[in-house]
Design a protein around this motif. Structure first.
Motif, PDB file in Angstrom:
ATOM      1  N   TYR A  98      11.654  23.752  -6.014  1.00 39.05           N
ATOM      2  CA  TYR A  98      11.357  22.480  -5.351  1.00 39.05           C
ATOM      3  C   TYR A  98       9.899  22.407  -4.902  1.00 39.05           C
ATOM      4  O   TYR A  98       9.330  21.320  -4.836  1.00 39.05           O
ATOM      5  CB  TYR A  98      12.300  22.245  -4.159  1.00 39.05           C
ATOM      6  N   ASN A  99       9.300  23.529  -4.593  1.00 37.85           N
ATOM      7  CA  ASN A  99       7.910  23.521  -4.126  1.00 37.85           C
ATOM      8  C   ASN A  99       6.979  22.875  -5.153  1.00 37.85           C
ATOM      9  O   ASN A  99       6.145  22.047  -4.799  1.00 37.85           O
ATOM     10  CB  ASN A  99       7.430  24.938  -3.789  1.00 37.85           C
ATOM     11  N   PHE A 133      13.862  21.749   0.995  1.00 33.34           N
ATOM     12  CA  PHE A 133      13.588  22.958   1.775  1.00 33.34           C
ATOM     13  C   PHE A 133      14.847  23.409   2.498  1.00 33.34           C
ATOM     14  O   PHE A 133      15.218  24.584   2.457  1.00 33.34           O
ATOM     15  CB  PHE A 133      12.459  22.699   2.783  1.00 33.34           C
ATOM     16  N   LYS A 186       0.266  20.173   5.031  1.00 28.56           N
ATOM     17  CA  LYS A 186       1.378  20.066   5.976  1.00 28.56           C
ATOM     18  C   LYS A 186       0.908  20.652   7.305  1.00 28.56           C
ATOM     19  O   LYS A 186       0.485  21.794   7.350  1.00 28.56           O
ATOM     20  CB  LYS A 186       2.589  20.867   5.498  1.00 28.56           C
ATOM     21  N   TYR A 222      11.389  16.352   0.077  1.00 26.30           N
ATOM     22  CA  TYR A 222      10.886  17.730   0.151  1.00 26.30           C
ATOM     23  C   TYR A 222      11.588  18.506   1.264  1.00 26.30           C
ATOM     24  O   TYR A 222      12.046  19.635   1.057  1.00 26.30           O
ATOM     25  CB  TYR A 222       9.372  17.751   0.376  1.00 26.30           C
ATOM     26  N   LEU A 269       2.202  13.926  -4.124  1.00 27.25           N
ATOM     27  CA  LEU A 269       2.397  15.352  -3.871  1.00 27.25           C
ATOM     28  C   LEU A 269       1.841  15.679  -2.493  1.00 27.25           C
ATOM     29  O   LEU A 269       0.780  15.179  -2.103  1.00 27.25           O
ATOM     30  CB  LEU A 269       1.679  16.200  -4.928  1.00 27.25           C
ATOM     31  N   GLU A 284       7.727  20.740  -7.353  1.00 27.60           N
ATOM     32  CA  GLU A 284       8.079  19.333  -7.547  1.00 27.60           C
ATOM     33  C   GLU A 284       7.434  18.429  -6.494  1.00 27.60           C
ATOM     34  O   GLU A 284       7.108  17.283  -6.773  1.00 27.60           O
ATOM     35  CB  GLU A 284       9.598  19.164  -7.499  1.00 27.60           C
ATOM     36  N   TYR A 285       7.236  18.964  -5.280  1.00 26.06           N
ATOM     37  CA  TYR A 285       6.778  18.130  -4.164  1.00 26.06           C
ATOM     38  C   TYR A 285       5.398  18.484  -3.620  1.00 26.06           C
ATOM     39  O   TYR A 285       4.816  17.701  -2.874  1.00 26.06           O
ATOM     40  CB  TYR A 285       7.783  18.193  -3.010  1.00 26.06           C
ATOM     41  N   LEU A 286       4.880  19.657  -3.947  1.00 29.31           N
ATOM     42  CA  LEU A 286       3.622  20.124  -3.377  1.00 29.31           C
ATOM     43  C   LEU A 286       2.535  20.228  -4.435  1.00 29.31           C
ATOM     44  O   LEU A 286       2.829  20.457  -5.614  1.00 29.31           O
ATOM     45  CB  LEU A 286       3.821  21.503  -2.721  1.00 29.31           C
ATOM     46  N   ALA A 320       1.987  24.766  -3.276  1.00 36.75           N
ATOM     47  CA  ALA A 320       3.243  25.285  -3.823  1.00 36.75           C
ATOM     48  C   ALA A 320       3.193  26.800  -3.943  1.00 36.75           C
ATOM     49  O   ALA A 320       4.173  27.486  -3.636  1.00 36.75           O
ATOM     50  CB  ALA A 320       3.532  24.645  -5.182  1.00 36.75           C
ATOM     51  N   ARG A 347       9.120  10.886  -0.458  1.00 36.71           N
ATOM     52  CA  ARG A 347       8.723  12.202  -1.000  1.00 36.71           C
ATOM     53  C   ARG A 347       8.789  13.289   0.073  1.00 36.71           C
ATOM     54  O   ARG A 347       9.282  14.388  -0.177  1.00 36.71           O
ATOM     55  CB  ARG A 347       7.322  12.128  -1.611  1.00 36.71           C
ATOM     56  N   VAL A 348       8.290  12.988   1.274  1.00 33.92           N
ATOM     57  CA  VAL A 348       8.349  13.972   2.364  1.00 33.92           C
ATOM     58  C   VAL A 348       9.801  14.247   2.726  1.00 33.92           C
ATOM     59  O   VAL A 348      10.212  15.401   2.882  1.00 33.92           O
ATOM     60  CB  VAL A 348       7.545  13.495   3.596  1.00 33.92           C
TER      61      VAL A 348
END
Length: 182
Positions: A75-76, A62, A168, A58, A164, A78-80, A85, A54-55
């Motif tokens: 994408y934010n 990015f 970070k 992401y 998620l 979707e992953y955060l 996000a 996942r990281v």
């Protein structure tokens, strides 16, 4: 020269840094509980993807958005997590408005799980962005930072949901991958 790199990296890494991380000391540094030895192929179902996948996905998303001037920042979400996000979308909009792009490859290594349970995981890794260049209006704005140690916290409500990224962080300047992961 180092100051110039930090200034340029602020643009590129702004969406990757949510909160500064307190300086590490030998007394508080934890030993890894598990280290990834081999990268697994990406899972088809996001709920089946590992935290590392996942990281990695992401950061790939990015970089793809950065190469196109942050035109699409979907994408934010979707992953955060939703709060993160929203913050990342704001930073991406600033990056888009500045006319900057980022070209080149990011390399990730030293994947280490520091803490993990069914709904939360803290993962650390080394990222090398020295092959990335910040571009502005077609002009080379310089090299992105170089080597950084990242620490991301991922969460999920149940094992059936995808991980998620909830936090970070990057260790302070001077924290080397070689020493941190020794």
């Amino acid at each position: 020269m180092r100051t110039r790199h930090r200034a340029l990296t602020a643009l590129a890494m702004a969406s990757l840094v949510a909160l500064p991380l307190a300086a590490c000391s030998a007394e508080t540094e934890e030993k890894p509980t598990e280290a990834a030895t081999q990268e697994a192929p990406p899972s088809q179902d996001p709920a089946d993807a590992t935290p590392q996948e996942r990281v990695d996905a992401y950061l790939d998303a990015f970089d793809a958005a950065a190469a196109k001037g942050w035109e699409d920042t979907s994408y934010n979400s979707e992953y955060l997590t939703p709060d993160l996000a929203e913050q990342a979308d704001s930073v991406d909009a600033e990056n888009r408005d500045s006319g900057a792009t980022i070209e080149g490859e990011r390399e990730l290594s030293n994947w280490t799980v520091r803490e993990q349970d069914e709904t939360s995981v803290v993962i650390e890794f080394c990222q090398d962005t020295s092959k990335q260049r910040i571009m502005r209006d077609g002009q080379d704005g310089g090299e992105a930072e170089g080597l950084d140690v990242g620490k991301f916290t991922l969460t999920r409500d149940t094992a059936d949901e995808p991980w998620l990224i909830a936090e970070k962080q990057f260790y302070p300047e001077g924290t080397t991958c070689a020493k941190h992961f020794a």
